[in-house]
Design an enzyme around this catalytic site. Structure first.
Site, PDB file in Angstrom:
ATOM      1  N   LEU A  21       0.811  -1.227   0.000  1.00 45.78           N
ATOM      2  CA  LEU A  21       0.000   0.000   0.000  1.00 45.78           C
ATOM      3  C   LEU A  21       0.842   1.275   0.000  1.00 45.78           C
ATOM      4  O   LEU A  21       0.294   2.371  -0.076  1.00 45.78           O
ATOM      5  CB  LEU A  21      -0.984  -0.002   1.168  1.00 45.78           C
ATOM      6  CG  LEU A  21      -2.071  -1.080   1.083  1.00 45.78           C
ATOM      7  CD1 LEU A  21      -3.048  -0.959   2.245  1.00 45.78           C
ATOM      8  CD2 LEU A  21      -2.814  -1.013  -0.245  1.00 45.78           C
ATOM      9  N   ASP A 266      -0.120  -9.656  -4.428  1.00 40.23           N
ATOM     10  CA  ASP A 266       1.152  -8.922  -4.571  1.00 40.23           C
ATOM     11  C   ASP A 266       0.913  -7.600  -5.302  1.00 40.23           C
ATOM     12  O   ASP A 266       1.748  -7.149  -6.102  1.00 40.23           O
ATOM     13  CB  ASP A 266       2.232  -9.766  -5.271  1.00 40.23           C
ATOM     14  CG  ASP A 266       3.632  -9.176  -5.099  1.00 40.23           C
ATOM     15  OD1 ASP A 266       3.804  -8.271  -4.260  1.00 40.23           O
ATOM     16  OD2 ASP A 266       4.543  -9.628  -5.816  1.00 40.23           O
ATOM     17  N   HIS A 270       3.293   1.161  -8.816  1.00 43.75           N
ATOM     18  CA  HIS A 270       4.438   2.020  -9.124  1.00 43.75           C
ATOM     19  C   HIS A 270       3.960   3.170  -9.991  1.00 43.75           C
ATOM     20  O   HIS A 270       3.024   3.016 -10.787  1.00 43.75           O
ATOM     21  CB  HIS A 270       5.526   1.238  -9.860  1.00 43.75           C
ATOM     22  CG  HIS A 270       6.216   0.227  -9.005  1.00 43.75           C
ATOM     23  ND1 HIS A 270       7.039   0.564  -7.955  1.00 43.75           N
ATOM     24  CD2 HIS A 270       6.184  -1.123  -9.029  1.00 43.75           C
ATOM     25  CE1 HIS A 270       7.495  -0.540  -7.377  1.00 43.75           C
ATOM     26  NE2 HIS A 270       6.984  -1.586  -8.005  1.00 43.75           N
TER      27      HIS A 270
HETATM   28  C1  NCD Z   1       7.406  -5.558  -4.907  1.00 43.55           C
HETATM   29  C2  NCD Z   1       7.168  -4.095  -4.648  1.00 43.55           C
HETATM   30  O1  NCD Z   1       7.074  -3.337  -5.613  1.00 43.55           O
HETATM   31  O2  NCD Z   1       7.084  -3.696  -3.482  1.00 43.55           O
HETATM   32  N1  NCD Z   1       7.509  -5.791  -6.298  1.00 43.55           N
HETATM   33  C3  NCD Z   1       7.232  -6.941  -6.962  1.00 43.55           C
HETATM   34  O3  NCD Z   1       7.573  -7.038  -8.143  1.00 43.55           O
HETATM   35  N2  NCD Z   1       6.636  -7.948  -6.369  1.00 43.55           N
HETATM   36  C4  NCD Z   1       8.658  -5.910  -4.183  1.00 43.55           C
HETATM   37  C5  NCD Z   1       9.275  -7.167  -4.617  1.00 43.55           C
HETATM   38  O4  NCD Z   1       8.676  -8.215  -4.437  1.00 43.55           O
HETATM   39  O5  NCD Z   1      10.396  -7.140  -5.135  1.00 43.55           O
HETATM   40 ZN    ZN Z   2       5.347  -8.157  -2.769  1.00 40.93          ZN
HETATM   41 ZN    ZN Z   3       7.947 -10.092  -3.689  1.00 36.92          ZN
END
Ligand code: NCD
Ligand code: ZN
Ligand code: ZN
Ligand code: ZN
Length: 397
Positions: A21, A266, A270
């Site tokens: 988050l 997950d 971004h």
């Molecule tokens: C995750 C993140 O952006 O916090 N990114 C992802 O690709 N799962 C961190 C991570 O797992 O590397």
């Molecule tokens: Zn993650």
């Molecule tokens: Zn991860």
């Protein structure tokens, strides 16, 4: 308010064990407000907010803030995930007991953001967690094999394209290591985002040894494969990487058979400028909360791998059991305030980034038509989302 359930499927509210988050620290990409809205729209009544924030969630100051802010917003229970170690270096165990005893009542601890590189440290973390009755989530990556690896995104496509990153040995070796450490420590371990056929086999093997292990798979690893990498588009960059079709099939079978316990998003927002760029420049991570159910319908229900009873299990019941949430993912008593979701199983909808509730609007599913739509989400008897609108207790921050 009356909800009309005609033609709908009623399920227990979804529980996501793996959500980023970004609050505190990267509120330009997601906040507890906006992430909660995405969660409610996706049918979730509980999410577990990962620890790789800035500052890292390695103290009750951070974990209590996350819980309290989630309760103020009131769209979903935002359970804080604590970091097992302090800061980004991972050289010192965090005060897991203090976080577990705080207002946020941390139930899940993760190495997210700073891998527990040292096996002795991981062993101590597992022993500590066992004594507290909490769970350690292994991020499933071996940093010594990840950083600077030459052959990384394995498989013919990635090798041909020359992409570096995160080989399957980096994932599978740490899954094997931590399964064995959990056995010796008398602890439970949870494997984040299983992405390879080998991980599925290792989890199954560990269970035959009596090891207390659970595992999750993401919607994107159930749907997408490494053919996506051909475009060098940063939108497809994620950790662990998109794998071969044979891995996708093994993950689907593993979820259908119960080797993989649950689906976790997950959800990793971004900023658009960090995703809408060339692959090697992009940050890893994808939005996931609003599309998870539809992808489970597409990849598991439609091919006949799961029925709706099975959807309730992998989206709600099992994740709630894994972390010991006693108010989620189980049959209701008469008169008890409900955590439920209504799903229209037949509607198809087209994903459009700008329509998503997250601050970041980039999605690998842009313009994809997916089946199954959440039409209402109810948290303890109160409607939190309905027909695409959300009903928070407090306005935007
Ligand atoms: C995750 C993140 O952006 O916090 N990114 C992802 O690709 N799962 C961190 C991570 O797992 O590397
Ligand atoms: Zn993650
Ligand atoms: Zn991860
Ligand atoms: Zn890690």
């Amino acid at each position: 308010d009356i909800l009309d359930g005609t033609g709908r499927i009623l399920l227990p509210g979804f529980v996501d064990l793996h959500t980023h988050l970004r609050e505190p620290g990267r509120e330009d990409t997601e906040t507890i407000d906006t992430g909660s809205a995405a969660a409610a729209l996706g049918g979730y009544t509980a999410v577990f907010a990962m620890a790789n924030t800035d500052p890292v969630a390695d103290s009750a100051v951070v974990t209590d803030h996350v819980w309290r802010r989630g309760q103020e917003v009131g769209l979903v229970d935002v359970h804080p995930v604590g970091a097992v170690t302090v800061g980004l270096e991972g050289r010192q165990l965090a005060e897991m007991g203090t976080m577990a005893a705080g207002v946020g009542q941390v139930k899940l601890f993760s190495d997210d953001g700073k891998c527990v590189y040292d096996p002795l440290m991981m062993r101590r973390a597992l022993e500590y967690s066992a004594s507290l009755g909490v769970l350690v989530a292994q991020h499933a990556e071996e940093p010594r094999l990840t950083v600077g690896a030459v052959v990384a995104h394995e498989g013919p496509t990635a090798a041909r394209l020359g992409l570096a990153g995160w080989p399957r040995a980096a994932e599978e070796s740490i899954v094997a290591r931590d399964a064995l450490l959990a056995r010796d420590a008398g602890a439970r371990v949870h494997i984040c985002h299983a992405s390879t056929a080998g991980t599925v086999a290792l989890v199954e093997w560990a269970r035959t040894q009596g090891i207390s292990i659970s595992a999750e798979v993401t919607p994107h690893h159930l749907l997408l494969d490494d053919s996506r990498l051909e475009t060098y588009d940063g939108i497809n960059r994620v950790n662990p990487p998109l794998r071969e079709r044979s891995d996708v099939e093994a993950l689907r079978r593993g979820l259908a058979d119960g080797v993989i316990d649950c689906v976790a998003t997950d959800h990793a927002p971004h900023a658009d400028q960090d995703k809408c760029c060339e692959f090697s420049q992009a940050r890893p991570g994808m939005l996931g909360l609003e599309t998870a159910l539809s992808i489970v319908v597409e990849t598991m229900v439609r091919p006949g791998l799961l029925d709706w009873r099975g959807v309730a299990k992998v989206m709600s019941e099992r994740p709630a059991q894994i972390v010991g949430l006693d108010d989620q993912g189980r049959p209701l008593e008469v008169g008890e305030p409900a955590n439920v979701v209504l799903v229209d199983p037949d509607t198809e909808w087209t994903v459009r980034g700008p329509d998503l509730a997250s601050i970041a609007h980039n999605t690998p599913y842009e313009e994809m038509t997916l089946p199954g739509k959440v039409t209402a989400t109810v948290l303890r008897g109160r409607i939190t989302a309905r027909d695409g609108a959300v009903y928070p207790l407090t306005g935007g921050k």
